[in-house]
Motif scaffolding. Sequence first.
Motif, PDB file in Angstrom:
ATOM      1  N   ASP A   1      -1.716   1.984  42.502  1.00 22.07           N
ATOM      2  CA  ASP A   1      -0.761   2.358  41.357  1.00 22.07           C
ATOM      3  C   ASP A   1       0.674   2.268  42.029  1.00 22.07           C
ATOM      4  O   ASP A   1       0.880   2.042  43.210  1.00 22.07           O
ATOM      5  CB  ASP A   1      -1.204   3.844  40.984  1.00 22.07           C
TER       6      ASP A   1
ATOM      7  N   ASN B   1       3.290   3.116  35.202  1.00 23.04           N
ATOM      8  CA  ASN B   1       2.234   3.054  35.417  1.00 23.04           C
ATOM      9  C   ASN B   1       1.893   4.631  35.633  1.00 23.04           C
ATOM     10  O   ASN B   1       0.658   4.995  36.264  1.00 23.04           O
ATOM     11  CB  ASN B   1       1.631   2.156  36.727  1.00 23.04           C
TER      12      ASN B   1
ATOM     13  N   ASP C   1      -1.761   5.995  34.088  1.00 26.23           N
ATOM     14  CA  ASP C   1      -2.978   5.550  34.824  1.00 26.23           C
ATOM     15  C   ASP C   1      -2.974   6.440  36.236  1.00 26.23           C
ATOM     16  O   ASP C   1      -4.162   7.116  36.532  1.00 26.23           O
ATOM     17  CB  ASP C   1      -2.834   4.152  35.185  1.00 26.23           C
TER      18      ASP C   1
ATOM     19  N   ARG D   1      -6.020   9.106  37.123  1.00 25.49           N
ATOM     20  CA  ARG D   1      -7.042   9.101  38.197  1.00 25.49           C
ATOM     21  C   ARG D   1      -6.896  10.123  39.233  1.00 25.49           C
ATOM     22  O   ARG D   1      -7.980  10.714  39.793  1.00 25.49           O
ATOM     23  CB  ARG D   1      -6.695   7.738  39.104  1.00 25.49           C
TER      24      ARG D   1
ATOM     25  N   GLU E   1      -4.184  -1.292  38.576  1.00 23.88           N
ATOM     26  CA  GLU E   1      -3.288  -0.439  37.669  1.00 23.88           C
ATOM     27  C   GLU E   1      -4.063   0.108  36.472  1.00 23.88           C
ATOM     28  O   GLU E   1      -3.718   1.288  36.034  1.00 23.88           O
ATOM     29  CB  GLU E   1      -1.890  -1.085  37.173  1.00 23.88           C
ATOM     30  N   GLY E   2      -4.805  -0.757  35.852  1.00 21.04           N
ATOM     31  CA  GLY E   2      -5.560  -0.299  34.757  1.00 21.04           C
ATOM     32  C   GLY E   2      -4.982  -1.205  33.501  1.00 21.04           C
ATOM     33  O   GLY E   2      -3.980  -1.765  33.098  1.00 21.04           O
TER      34      GLY E   2
ATOM     35  N   GLY F   1      -7.211   1.481  31.446  1.00 27.29           N
ATOM     36  CA  GLY F   1      -5.842   2.151  31.631  1.00 27.29           C
ATOM     37  C   GLY F   1      -5.484   3.004  30.203  1.00 27.29           C
ATOM     38  O   GLY F   1      -6.475   2.959  29.308  1.00 27.29           O
TER      39      GLY F   1
ATOM     40  N   VAL G   1      -9.412   8.119  29.607  1.00 27.77           N
ATOM     41  CA  VAL G   1      -9.495   7.657  30.590  1.00 27.77           C
ATOM     42  C   VAL G   1      -9.637   8.376  31.890  1.00 27.77           C
ATOM     43  O   VAL G   1     -10.240   8.128  32.961  1.00 27.77           O
ATOM     44  CB  VAL G   1      -7.963   7.027  30.936  1.00 27.77           C
TER      45      VAL G   1
ATOM     46  N   ASN H   1     -12.822   7.358  34.600  1.00 30.86           N
ATOM     47  CA  ASN H   1     -12.559   7.325  36.014  1.00 30.86           C
ATOM     48  C   ASN H   1     -13.429   8.126  36.756  1.00 30.86           C
ATOM     49  O   ASN H   1     -14.127   7.795  37.693  1.00 30.86           O
ATOM     50  CB  ASN H   1     -11.120   7.696  36.460  1.00 30.86           C
TER      51      ASN H   1
END
Length: 434
Positions: free
Chosen positions: A65, A100, A103, A107, A159-160, A397, A420, A424
Amino acid sequence: IAQLQKLCRQPSIAAEGVGLEEAAQMVMEMLQALGAKVQGIPVDGGPKMVFGELGEGKKTLAFYDHYDIQPPDPLELWKSDPFAAEIREGYMYSRGVADNKGDLVARICAVDAYQKAVGPLPLRIKFIIEGEEEVGSTHLEEFAKKNKDLIGADAMIWEGSGKDPSERPFLYYGMKGLAYFELRAKGADHDLHSSWGTVAPDPAWRLTWALSTLKDEKENILVEGLMEHFAQPEEKDMELLRQAPFDEEGYRKSFGIAKWLQGWSGLDLKVRHYLWPTCTINGIKTGYQGPGTKTVLPAEAMAKVSFRLVPDLTPELVAKLLRQHLDRRGFKDIEVELLNGELPAKGPVDSAIAQADRRAVKEVYGQEPIIYPMVAGTGPMYPLSTMLGIPVSSGMGVGHADDRIHSPNENIRVEDYIQVIKYNGVLIQKFAEG
């Protein structure tokens, strides 16, 4: 949600060098709260790399990321402060929330939730987070070459991706490269009264004529030799695109355009978008641009021009071909500077991480993801994945068809963000299981 808002409210603009140290520190603190071993690794000439590692197991999964973002300009087009991370009708609006930071924080939250709800992680996880993706990841390849063991993993999640206009999730396993140039034409050593346009050189016209030689009205790139080095799409990629749905109407309406270039549709449109190189004028600056009139003959004209690259094109090759192309046409006076270059990357679509990713998407989203061999955008996938031999998948993402990344009113749907996080957690389990 509060953690994401906190990071979004911290500007971290790579192009301007604003807030990068502060944002890096915030990310490091988030990773430390997970129990990760965290390093802020200095990078000569650039913002620090943030690296975090935690968990035990035979397998290692890396997440890539970035904490840097694009500038928020033009500010007058935002409906709320670009760094307020305001939530309106289920949408969070902020520069960087889709690209980003959404995302990234999802995570981190997923690992936190997994440890609290399930127990110890079933594998080792590495977070690789940079601070200059939005300006071309200038130092990342050198960093990767020096830190192969630190980065090393069995698989990497990028990144997604996101959802298309029909709300279908999609995944990809490659990215186009980039060659980004600045072209300059010069006239007198200062702006002149425009009456001198009779006999004095006009750099704005000069640059316009040069630019007009790069591409024709049918969208063909005319730089000699460039298309000869373009590796024609492989049959397996063509087959993926034949199977992959593409919401032409949904994207077109989202963008507010009447039709696609050259009337392309179906497979032709998908091949052009995902597998062909591009030549784009990103911006032009010359002369007077204020309100009212000012009759001036500008002393200089500048254009930003970018080429999206596919195999087997490289930034250095395109720079050489562009210089030769202009010289042949009598434009030796046009200055050409390569500002940034990134190589295209392409990974296997049947790797263990690709399969685990598809299973995780199906479980959480209730449908099979659309599979694209490459995505039309660019990122530093080559130095972190292809160069090091690490299989990669985009991962899901927070993006959606109208998230407006790089534009005013960038946004995500809070519901997507929560989904999301759940995805994950499932992905971690699926990849650990094999």
